[in-house]
Design a protein around this motif. Structure first.
Motif, PDB file in Angstrom:
ATOM      1  N   SER A  13       4.506   0.267   5.969  1.00  0.00           N
ATOM      2  CA  SER A  13       4.899  -0.990   6.569  1.00  0.00           C
ATOM      3  C   SER A  13       5.703  -0.508   7.794  1.00  0.00           C
ATOM      4  O   SER A  13       6.070  -1.358   8.526  1.00  0.00           O
ATOM      5  CB  SER A  13       5.655  -1.944   5.466  1.00  0.00           C
ATOM      6  OG  SER A  13       6.688  -0.995   5.013  1.00  0.00           O
ATOM      7  N   VAL A  45       5.887   4.351  -5.325  1.00  0.00           N
ATOM      8  CA  VAL A  45       6.929   3.259  -5.420  1.00  0.00           C
ATOM      9  C   VAL A  45       8.121   3.442  -4.607  1.00  0.00           C
ATOM     10  O   VAL A  45       8.831   4.528  -4.834  1.00  0.00           O
ATOM     11  CB  VAL A  45       7.138   2.999  -6.857  1.00  0.00           C
ATOM     12  CG1 VAL A  45       7.966   2.087  -7.187  1.00  0.00           C
ATOM     13  CG2 VAL A  45       5.855   3.143  -7.661  1.00  0.00           C
ATOM     14  N   GLY A  48      10.861  -0.320  -6.110  1.00  0.00           N
ATOM     15  CA  GLY A  48      10.278  -1.238  -6.989  1.00  0.00           C
ATOM     16  C   GLY A  48       8.983  -1.622  -6.702  1.00  0.00           C
ATOM     17  O   GLY A  48       8.468  -2.660  -7.577  1.00  0.00           O
ATOM     18  N   ARG A  49       8.348  -1.305  -5.398  1.00  0.00           N
ATOM     19  CA  ARG A  49       7.138  -1.758  -4.945  1.00  0.00           C
ATOM     20  C   ARG A  49       6.292  -0.741  -4.868  1.00  0.00           C
ATOM     21  O   ARG A  49       6.657   0.245  -4.312  1.00  0.00           O
ATOM     22  CB  ARG A  49       7.155  -3.091  -4.124  1.00  0.00           C
ATOM     23  CG  ARG A  49       7.935  -2.404  -2.727  1.00  0.00           C
ATOM     24  CD  ARG A  49       7.955  -3.568  -1.817  1.00  0.00           C
ATOM     25  NE  ARG A  49       8.705  -3.168  -0.569  1.00  0.00           N
ATOM     26  CZ  ARG A  49       8.173  -2.465   0.504  1.00  0.00           C
ATOM     27  NH1 ARG A  49       6.790  -2.404   0.524  1.00  0.00           N
ATOM     28  NH2 ARG A  49       9.021  -1.774   1.555  1.00  0.00           N
ATOM     29  N   ARG A  50       4.882  -0.805  -5.023  1.00  0.00           N
ATOM     30  CA  ARG A  50       3.988   0.145  -4.598  1.00  0.00           C
ATOM     31  C   ARG A  50       3.974   0.271  -3.073  1.00  0.00           C
ATOM     32  O   ARG A  50       3.991  -0.909  -2.405  1.00  0.00           O
ATOM     33  CB  ARG A  50       2.631  -0.045  -5.089  1.00  0.00           C
ATOM     34  CG  ARG A  50       2.585  -0.041  -6.619  1.00  0.00           C
ATOM     35  CD  ARG A  50       1.123  -0.389  -7.154  1.00  0.00           C
ATOM     36  NE  ARG A  50       0.237  -1.039  -6.394  1.00  0.00           N
ATOM     37  CZ  ARG A  50      -0.992  -0.844  -6.394  1.00  0.00           C
ATOM     38  NH1 ARG A  50      -1.545  -0.369  -7.559  1.00  0.00           N
ATOM     39  NH2 ARG A  50      -1.866  -1.603  -5.761  1.00  0.00           N
ATOM     40  N   THR A  51       3.863   1.424  -2.529  1.00  0.00           N
ATOM     41  CA  THR A  51       3.760   1.602  -1.095  1.00  0.00           C
ATOM     42  C   THR A  51       2.977   2.732  -0.839  1.00  0.00           C
ATOM     43  O   THR A  51       2.446   3.830  -1.960  1.00  0.00           O
ATOM     44  CB  THR A  51       4.945   1.628  -0.524  1.00  0.00           C
ATOM     45  OG1 THR A  51       4.886   1.855   0.943  1.00  0.00           O
ATOM     46  CG2 THR A  51       5.780   2.961  -0.839  1.00  0.00           C
TER      47      THR A  51
END
Length: 79
Positions: A13, A45, A48-51
């Protein structure tokens, strides 16, 4: 590729936002670069989010340096 020279790896991102392109455009280009082993990616991660994390390979670094050298030669010929 030049963006990747400044870091050991970058989050998908962040790269997308820095290049100001859509997810699909970046994914397509990264897939092409991955096929020739210029970049590698890993899933993880972050906060707390997959990346997905992207990094340049030594093959990619060599190709970038060679490409930049050719561009420098071309530019040197412009008066």
């Amino acid at each position: 590729m030049t963006t990747l020279t400044a870091v050991s790896e970058v989050e998908f991102s962040t790269l997308r936002d820095n290049l100001n392109v859509s997810d699909s455009v970046l994914s397509k280009h990264l897939a092409a670069l991955g096929e020739v082993r210029y970049i590698k990616s890993r899933k993880g991660v972050h906060l707390g989010r997959r990346t997905t994390w992207i990094s340049m390979t030594s093959t990619g670094g060599k190709a970038l340096r060679e490409h930049a050298a050719v561009l420098r030669e071309l530019i040197a010929g412009v008066e």
